[in-house]
Scaffold this motif. Sequence first.
Motif, PDB file in Angstrom:
ATOM      1  N   GLY A   1       0.720  -1.341   0.049  1.00 40.19           N
ATOM      2  CA  GLY A   1       0.254   0.249   0.062  1.00 40.19           C
ATOM      3  C   GLY A   1       0.619   1.349   0.009  1.00 40.19           C
ATOM      4  N   ALA A   2       1.722   1.515   0.655  1.00 43.68           N
ATOM      5  CA  ALA A   2       2.283   1.879   1.138  1.00 43.68           C
ATOM      6  C   ALA A   2       3.463   2.308  -0.447  1.00 43.68           C
ATOM      7  N   ARG A   3       3.945   1.218  -1.174  1.00 39.47           N
ATOM      8  CA  ARG A   3       4.868   1.458  -2.313  1.00 39.47           C
ATOM      9  C   ARG A   3       3.764   2.014  -3.512  1.00 39.47           C
ATOM     10  N   ALA A   4       2.698   1.550  -3.440  1.00 38.22           N
ATOM     11  CA  ALA A   4       1.602   2.025  -4.162  1.00 38.22           C
ATOM     12  C   ALA A   4       1.181   3.554  -3.920  1.00 38.22           C
ATOM     13  N   VAL A   5       0.981   4.001  -3.074  1.00 41.51           N
ATOM     14  CA  VAL A   5       0.713   5.803  -2.933  1.00 41.51           C
ATOM     15  C   VAL A   5       2.315   7.021  -3.561  1.00 41.51           C
ATOM     16  N   THR A   6       2.929   5.358  -3.116  1.00 42.14           N
ATOM     17  CA  THR A   6       4.498   6.452  -3.243  1.00 42.14           C
ATOM     18  C   THR A   6       4.606   6.842  -5.000  1.00 42.14           C
ATOM     19  N   ALA A   7       4.379   5.477  -5.786  1.00 43.74           N
ATOM     20  CA  ALA A   7       4.791   5.066  -7.104  1.00 43.74           C
ATOM     21  C   ALA A   7       3.874   6.472  -7.470  1.00 43.74           C
ATOM     22  N   GLY A   8       2.320   6.547  -6.993  1.00 42.79           N
ATOM     23  CA  GLY A   8       1.336   7.309  -7.813  1.00 42.79           C
ATOM     24  C   GLY A   8       1.456   9.036  -7.782  1.00 42.79           C
TER      25      GLY A   8
END
Length: 201
Positions: free
Chosen positions: A11-18
């Motif tokens: 989830g954190a990686r998805a937010v960062t990438a987004g």
Amino acid sequence: MTDVRTPPGAGARAVTAGALMVGWIALLWLLEGIDVVTDHALDPYGISPRDPAELLDVVPAAFLHGGWGHLASNTVPLLVLGWTAALADVRRFLGVVATIVVVSGLGVWLTAPAGTVTLGASGVVFGLFGHLLVRGFVDRRALDVVVGVLVAGVYGSIIWGVLPTDSGISWQAHLFGLIGGVGAAFLFRRPRRRPYTAVTA
């Protein structure tokens, strides 16, 4: 005292990438807006082939576009492919993108027709496409292989863009971007885990 750090979750990686990709896209639209209101003052930062001074424009050319329509056509695939590529590791993603920009830009500089100016993020789009296609096989990760298959299914038709079918479209940027993305998969491959021996105490 031992400092044990837990890697960030999906989830954190998805937010960062987004956040990274939304910021990138916003920058591209801002630059195009500046270009329009300044009567296309940024267009000279595109790549004119085989002029040594133009080597400095290899990087900025990837962030500029030849109009709102050109930018709009690159926005969605760049957002989707960029987010997908950045999801696993943002630092690795930045290295991949840098490689694509340089390889695509140098390819344009070497092979584009004289008297042309090439700009746009489509070389990066093609590079990310190629990177995602082969990354799973290079890293030997089943999940990334599946991602590559899905990317091929959704965006596979863009591969025809590497052919010289339209004089107004830089197939050179597409082709060398694709090569750069595939090469970056090998250059930034994940290290293989070494076998270990359990030791009891």
